[in-house]
Scaffold this active site. Structure first.
Site, PDB file in Angstrom:
ATOM      1  N   ASP A 205       0.838  -1.203   0.000  1.00 49.27           N
ATOM      2  CA  ASP A 205       0.000   0.000   0.000  1.00 49.27           C
ATOM      3  C   ASP A 205       0.869   1.247   0.000  1.00 49.27           C
ATOM      4  O   ASP A 205       0.588   2.226  -0.669  1.00 49.27           O
ATOM      5  CB  ASP A 205      -0.946   0.008   1.209  1.00 49.27           C
ATOM      6  CG  ASP A 205      -0.208  -0.117   2.545  1.00 49.27           C
ATOM      7  OD1 ASP A 205       0.912  -0.646   2.563  1.00 49.27           O
ATOM      8  OD2 ASP A 205      -0.757   0.326   3.570  1.00 49.27           O
TER       9      ASP A 205
ATOM     10  N   ARG B 263       5.037   4.330   6.315  1.00 52.28           N
ATOM     11  CA  ARG B 263       4.516   4.303   7.682  1.00 52.28           C
ATOM     12  C   ARG B 263       4.565   2.871   8.240  1.00 52.28           C
ATOM     13  O   ARG B 263       5.045   1.953   7.579  1.00 52.28           O
ATOM     14  CB  ARG B 263       3.114   4.891   7.733  1.00 52.28           C
ATOM     15  CG  ARG B 263       2.059   4.038   7.078  1.00 52.28           C
ATOM     16  CD  ARG B 263       0.688   4.680   7.215  1.00 52.28           C
ATOM     17  NE  ARG B 263      -0.315   3.940   6.483  1.00 52.28           N
ATOM     18  CZ  ARG B 263      -1.267   4.503   5.755  1.00 52.28           C
ATOM     19  NH1 ARG B 263      -1.328   5.812   5.617  1.00 52.28           N
ATOM     20  NH2 ARG B 263      -2.165   3.761   5.139  1.00 52.28           N
ATOM     21  N   ASP B 264       4.003   2.687   9.445  1.00 56.44           N
ATOM     22  CA  ASP B 264       4.084   1.378  10.092  1.00 56.44           C
ATOM     23  C   ASP B 264       3.086   0.401   9.479  1.00 56.44           C
ATOM     24  O   ASP B 264       2.272  -0.197  10.162  1.00 56.44           O
ATOM     25  CB  ASP B 264       3.825   1.532  11.597  1.00 56.44           C
ATOM     26  CG  ASP B 264       2.490   2.224  11.866  1.00 56.44           C
ATOM     27  OD1 ASP B 264       1.817   2.629  10.890  1.00 56.44           O
ATOM     28  OD2 ASP B 264       2.121   2.351  13.038  1.00 56.44           O
ATOM     29  N   GLU B 265       3.126   0.273   8.157  1.00 54.19           N
ATOM     30  CA  GLU B 265       2.171  -0.575   7.459  1.00 54.19           C
ATOM     31  C   GLU B 265       2.930  -1.352   6.376  1.00 54.19           C
ATOM     32  O   GLU B 265       3.348  -2.470   6.591  1.00 54.19           O
ATOM     33  CB  GLU B 265       1.043   0.283   6.879  1.00 54.19           C
ATOM     34  CG  GLU B 265      -0.167  -0.529   6.603  1.00 54.19           C
ATOM     35  CD  GLU B 265      -1.477   0.250   6.764  1.00 54.19           C
ATOM     36  OE1 GLU B 265      -2.514  -0.366   6.625  1.00 54.19           O
ATOM     37  OE2 GLU B 265      -1.462   1.465   7.029  1.00 54.19           O
TER      38      GLU B 265
ATOM     39  N   ASP C 274      -5.592  -2.670  -2.867  1.00 56.41           N
ATOM     40  CA  ASP C 274      -4.747  -1.713  -3.583  1.00 56.41           C
ATOM     41  C   ASP C 274      -4.180  -2.362  -4.851  1.00 56.41           C
ATOM     42  O   ASP C 274      -4.157  -1.755  -5.926  1.00 56.41           O
ATOM     43  CB  ASP C 274      -3.603  -1.235  -2.682  1.00 56.41           C
ATOM     44  CG  ASP C 274      -4.100  -0.647  -1.369  1.00 56.41           C
ATOM     45  OD1 ASP C 274      -5.012  -1.243  -0.753  1.00 56.41           O
ATOM     46  OD2 ASP C 274      -3.581   0.392  -0.940  1.00 56.41           O
TER      47      ASP C 274
ATOM     48  N   TRP D 211     -11.298  -6.066  -2.144  1.00 56.65           N
ATOM     49  CA  TRP D 211      -9.996  -6.520  -1.643  1.00 56.65           C
ATOM     50  C   TRP D 211      -9.856  -8.010  -1.990  1.00 56.65           C
ATOM     51  O   TRP D 211      -8.976  -8.393  -2.765  1.00 56.65           O
ATOM     52  CB  TRP D 211      -9.876  -6.259  -0.136  1.00 56.65           C
ATOM     53  CG  TRP D 211      -9.392  -4.870   0.181  1.00 56.65           C
ATOM     54  CD1 TRP D 211      -8.161  -4.540   0.664  1.00 56.65           C
ATOM     55  CD2 TRP D 211     -10.087  -3.628   0.017  1.00 56.65           C
ATOM     56  NE1 TRP D 211      -8.062  -3.168   0.804  1.00 56.65           N
ATOM     57  CE2 TRP D 211      -9.222  -2.589   0.419  1.00 56.65           C
ATOM     58  CE3 TRP D 211     -11.348  -3.285  -0.435  1.00 56.65           C
ATOM     59  CZ2 TRP D 211      -9.590  -1.246   0.382  1.00 56.65           C
ATOM     60  CZ3 TRP D 211     -11.716  -1.942  -0.477  1.00 56.65           C
ATOM     61  CH2 TRP D 211     -10.844  -0.949  -0.072  1.00 56.65           C
TER      62      TRP D 211
ATOM     63  N   GLU E 270      -2.311   9.093  -1.065  1.00 56.02           N
ATOM     64  CA  GLU E 270      -3.373   8.193  -0.608  1.00 56.02           C
ATOM     65  C   GLU E 270      -4.732   8.900  -0.635  1.00 56.02           C
ATOM     66  O   GLU E 270      -5.737   8.318  -1.018  1.00 56.02           O
ATOM     67  CB  GLU E 270      -3.052   7.745   0.822  1.00 56.02           C
ATOM     68  CG  GLU E 270      -4.093   6.835   1.448  1.00 56.02           C
ATOM     69  CD  GLU E 270      -3.668   6.340   2.820  1.00 56.02           C
ATOM     70  OE1 GLU E 270      -2.810   6.992   3.449  1.00 56.02           O
ATOM     71  OE2 GLU E 270      -4.183   5.294   3.255  1.00 56.02           O
TER      72      GLU E 270
ATOM     73  N   HIS F 199       0.964   6.244  -2.279  1.00 59.15           N
ATOM     74  CA  HIS F 199      -0.021   5.175  -2.405  1.00 59.15           C
ATOM     75  C   HIS F 199      -0.381   5.102  -3.879  1.00 59.15           C
ATOM     76  O   HIS F 199      -0.844   6.081  -4.430  1.00 59.15           O
ATOM     77  CB  HIS F 199      -1.261   5.580  -1.617  1.00 59.15           C
ATOM     78  CG  HIS F 199      -1.542   4.729  -0.427  1.00 59.15           C
ATOM     79  ND1 HIS F 199      -0.707   4.664   0.643  1.00 59.15           N
ATOM     80  CD2 HIS F 199      -2.602   3.900  -0.137  1.00 59.15           C
ATOM     81  CE1 HIS F 199      -1.244   3.842   1.554  1.00 59.15           C
ATOM     82  NE2 HIS F 199      -2.383   3.369   1.098  1.00 59.15           N
TER      83      HIS F 199
HETATM   84  C1  BGC Z   1      -4.065   0.912   3.694  1.00 63.36           C
HETATM   85  C2  BGC Z   1      -4.873   0.876   2.467  1.00 63.36           C
HETATM   86  C3  BGC Z   1      -5.726  -0.327   2.560  1.00 63.36           C
HETATM   87  C4  BGC Z   1      -6.656  -0.013   3.693  1.00 63.36           C
HETATM   88  C5  BGC Z   1      -7.787  -0.936   3.890  1.00 63.36           C
HETATM   89  C6  BGC Z   1      -4.977   1.131   4.831  1.00 63.36           C
HETATM   90  O1  BGC Z   1      -4.379   1.256   6.026  1.00 63.36           O
HETATM   91  O2  BGC Z   1      -3.024   1.796   3.633  1.00 63.36           O
HETATM   92  O3  BGC Z   1      -4.314   1.219   1.325  1.00 63.36           O
HETATM   93  O4  BGC Z   1      -6.294  -0.796   1.430  1.00 63.36           O
HETATM   94  O5  BGC Z   1      -5.988   0.198   4.886  1.00 63.36           O
HETATM   95  O6  BGC Z   1      -8.849  -0.210   3.783  1.00 63.36           O
END
Ligand code: BGC
Length: 715
Positions: free
Chosen positions: A334, A338-340, A347, A399, A600, A621
């Protein structure tokens, strides 16, 4: 040659979750080497240095579905070996420890387990192996801490310490070993600073001019124990200060203690998403020119190019290209900062078509879809992220549909039915799973969903646009079912069951949702063929656009289809207007705000310089970059009439809003190029095609063979 020789070894020195451990082995070779290969992997991220030279790819063994697969690399090291040899492998936690709910993974990660084996063929025809075992040593080295989100701490004054013997351990990891099956992760561009300055707060900041994924490298001269502390950021705030709040808990920092004299450094077990760095501490002698930003991503080959007479649109396209590079780091993520940084399925689904045009990502997606298949439960449930580090049993429309949309798109672009063969069961399982979960037959109804994520028609304080979630989900149920039918037909499978199912879904959909109410709902109904009155629905879409001030309101779900829904139904000029709009909200708004990647949020930073929120505000994003697929396939008009561009259709749709547009796509069949130009009351088309092609200019069609063609059309 397989990778069963060599033991898994571990070291108990990794007392913290971010400790880096170093394994070492010295060995002599008595004969001349004809060929040598190193097989290697680790439960974390490893960096292998053989006789002083780094031989491993960045961030190996890569981000994988570790509970199911353990990837390893194979390096040709023939030219790196001599009589006396030393290999040094440092292992940090990397992505591996993310499966905190899986006890086996935790165990493997805790002691930084690794496995390696040299396979050597001598010139006299004999062979030897140098496997990992308890003759290897383990120690702590200069890299003291490393974490994907938090960054790295490196002390150049330290020497190896706490040397001990590595411990050979029994694991069941061998059964999971798989030779890395994706595109290699490599270092690409090296960017020098474009400027350095003091912010109003007095911070010393270096700007690399481009939001990117990778890490910095520096080459400095310093005194022992002087410290460098480096923070990363994507953007400056409205006052021009360094802004890191949108990294959330990711510290994204480098702590470096200098040794005496000249030295070089770059992180070895982590990466960052950034455009700016701030030197929080630095030796006096250190200056901006000592730094280079190194771009790191999967080695996907560029295949798509777009240029137009509009320089802002051109920069948007470049931003999409950068966004793809930055987020195609082993898996489609995504965001990189960040912490992801996770493989969000939605996505990838949204961006997949644009992605396959921009770059050759057949192998990249094939690997990710293999993981998706493995992570899918027995009931066909597709997780929202792949690799599924979260273990949260959540299924969402748009998704989960990555299971059907991505294989079909990869097949369309590259024409290789293998992807459909590999994924067909997974595609079917997804559709069946929807049927078992829905609270109403032939709809996807009454379940939880992300909805039209970040849609602008969201009620105050919500992340989700106002489109009806049952509408969206049921539309995707129909769409995914239609893709199972198409895939099954390519594979020669009997899909009668799905045809009956599709007819019932469509009928139930039309009676349940007779009138789409939002831009996203209209776009889905039109694009997925879920309306009996296209004209009326298209008109409604245009009215919705006009009534809200001539702009889009769509989120993740509707955005990829919006322009297509318009141009397929007689509103090409409205599509151009939306795409070329520069004021907020629009694709070009972020470009006007100086973006170098896609944001994003439509309003990540508003015109007053205020941020949307620190909570969920990535500036890298790719999802909304999906719009470039419309430039390739509608404005430039290039689509595969037969999968893989075996036969091509070229039906450009020019507009007065641009003087000219030029698209090039390097397909599996060869180069396709389209240029149109509005000049002296005429539109002139230059078309190059590598294979049989239907060209459509205005209302006229031409069947042509490979070649270059020019057409003129009076305006
Ligand atoms: C992500 C998105 C992802 C979403 C789910 C987010 O935190 O960065 O791109 O699809 O969560 O809705």
């Amino acid at each position: 040659m397989d990778f069963h020789q060599g033991e898994w070894i571990e070291c108990a020195l990794a007392t913290e979750r971010d400790t880096v451990v170093v394994y070492k082995k010295s060995f002599s070779l008595r004969k001349k080497v004809a060929k040598a290969e190193l097989f290697i992997t680790a439960c974390g991220v490893y960096c292998a240095i053989l006789n002083g030279k780094r031989i491993s790819e960045p961030l190996a063994p890569g981000f994988d579905s570790y509970p199911y697969r353990m990837p390893y690399q194979k390096y040709d090291v023939t030219d790196c070996l001599g009589k006396e040899n030393t290999i040094r492998v440092s292992v940090g936690r990397g992505w591996y420890g993310w499966w905190h709910w899986d006890s086996r993974i935790c165990e493997n990660s805790k002691n930084r387990r690794m496995k390696a084996c040299f396979f050597i063929e001598y010139q006299d025809g004999t062979q030897a192996i140098v496997p990992s075992d308890d003759s290897w040593t383990a120690c702590l080295g200069q890299c003291e801490r490393s974490d994907i989100y938090d960054g790295e701490a490196y002390n150049a004054t330290l020497s190896d310490r706490e040397e001990t013997n590595a411990r050979a351990v029994e694991t069941d990891l061998d059964g999971l070993l798989i030779l890395s099956d994706g595109e290699k992760v490599c270092e690409h561009e090296r960017l020098k600073p474009v400027s350095s300055f003091l912010t109003p707060k007095g911070e010393f900041v270096i700007d690399f001019g481009q939001n990117l994924t990778g890490y910095i490298e520096f080459s400095i001269t310093a005194k022992a124990n002087e410290a460098l502390e480096i923070s990363h950021a994507e953007i400056l705030d409205g006052d021009g200060n360094f802004y890191t709040e949108n990294y959330r808990s990711a510290k994204a920092k480098i702590y470096y203690i200098c040794k005496d004299g000249k030295q070089e450094y770059k992180p070895q077990h982590t990466f960052f998403g950034f455009r700016y760095i701030r030197l929080d501490k630095k030796p006096e002698t250190v200056k901006a020119e000592d730094f280079t930003a190194i771009v790191v991503h999967s080695d996907i080959k560029r295949t798509g190019y777009i240029q137009t007479s509009n320089s802002i649109l051109n920069r948007f396209f470049e931003n999409v290209i950068w966004g793809q590079k930055d987020n195609f780091l082993d898996v489609p993520t995504d965001c990189p900062q960040r912490d992801e940084r996770q493989g969000w399925t939605g996505d990838a689904q949204v961006f997949c078509r644009a992605a396959t045009y921009n770059f050759d990502c057949e192998k990249f997606f094939a690997r990710w879809l293999r993981m998706l298949r493995l992570e899918q439960t027995a009931h066909g449930f597709v997780p929202t992220i792949v690799p599924d580090t979260s273990n949260q049993a959540v299924l969402s429309a748009g998704w989960g549909d990555a299971a059907t949309v991505c294989p079909w798109q990869v097949y369309q672009t590259y024409g290789n039915a293998a992807i459909l063969r590999e994924q067909f069961q997974s595609m079917q399982a997804h559709v069946r799973c929807i049927g078992t979960r829905s609270k109403k037959p032939y709809l996807w109804f009454g379940n939880w969903h992300f909805g039209d994520w970040l849609g602008l028609d969201a009620p105050e304080g919500s992340y989700t646009g106002s489109s009806d979630k049952d509408f969206i989900a049921s539309a995707f149920y129909a769409y995914s079912t239609s893709l199972v039918i198409k895939a099954g037909e390519v594979l020669g499978e009997n899909v009668d069951e799905y045809k009956t199912l599709y007819a019932k879904i469509r009928q139930t959909f039309l009676s349940t949702f007779p009138q789409p109410k939002t831009q996203t709902e209209c776009a889905l109904a039109l694009y997925f063929g879920l309306t009996d009155d296209k004209e009326k629905t298209a008109k409604r879409l245009v009215d919705l656009i006009k009534n809200c001030g001539n702009h889009l309101q769509t989120g993740f779900i509707g955005t990829p289809y919006l322009l297509h829904a318009l141009s397929e139904n007689g509103y090409t000029e409205v599509a151009y207007e939306l795409l070329l709009r520069e004021e907020y909200p629009s694709w070009l708004y972020s470009v006007k705000q100086g973006a170098t990647t896609v944001w994003e949020h439509w309003d990540g930073k508003n015109e007053q310089g205020e941020f949307w929120s620190a909570d969920m505000n990535s500036f890298n994003h790719y999802a909304y970059g999906a719009a470039v697929d419309w430039l390739y396939s509608v404005a430039g008009g290039i689509t595969p009439e037969k999968a893989g561009f075996e036969k091509i259709r070229i039906a450009p749709k020019p507009s007065k809003t641009l003087d000219w547009l030029q698209v090039r796509l390097d397909t599996r069949k060869g180069k396709v190029a389209v240029k149109w130009q509005n000049k002296d009351g005429k539109t002139v088309y230059e078309i190059e095609t590598p294979t049989d092609t239907s060209i459509v200019i205005g209302s006229k069609s031409y069947e042509v063979k490979k070649g270059c063609y020019i057409f003129e059309e009076n305006e």
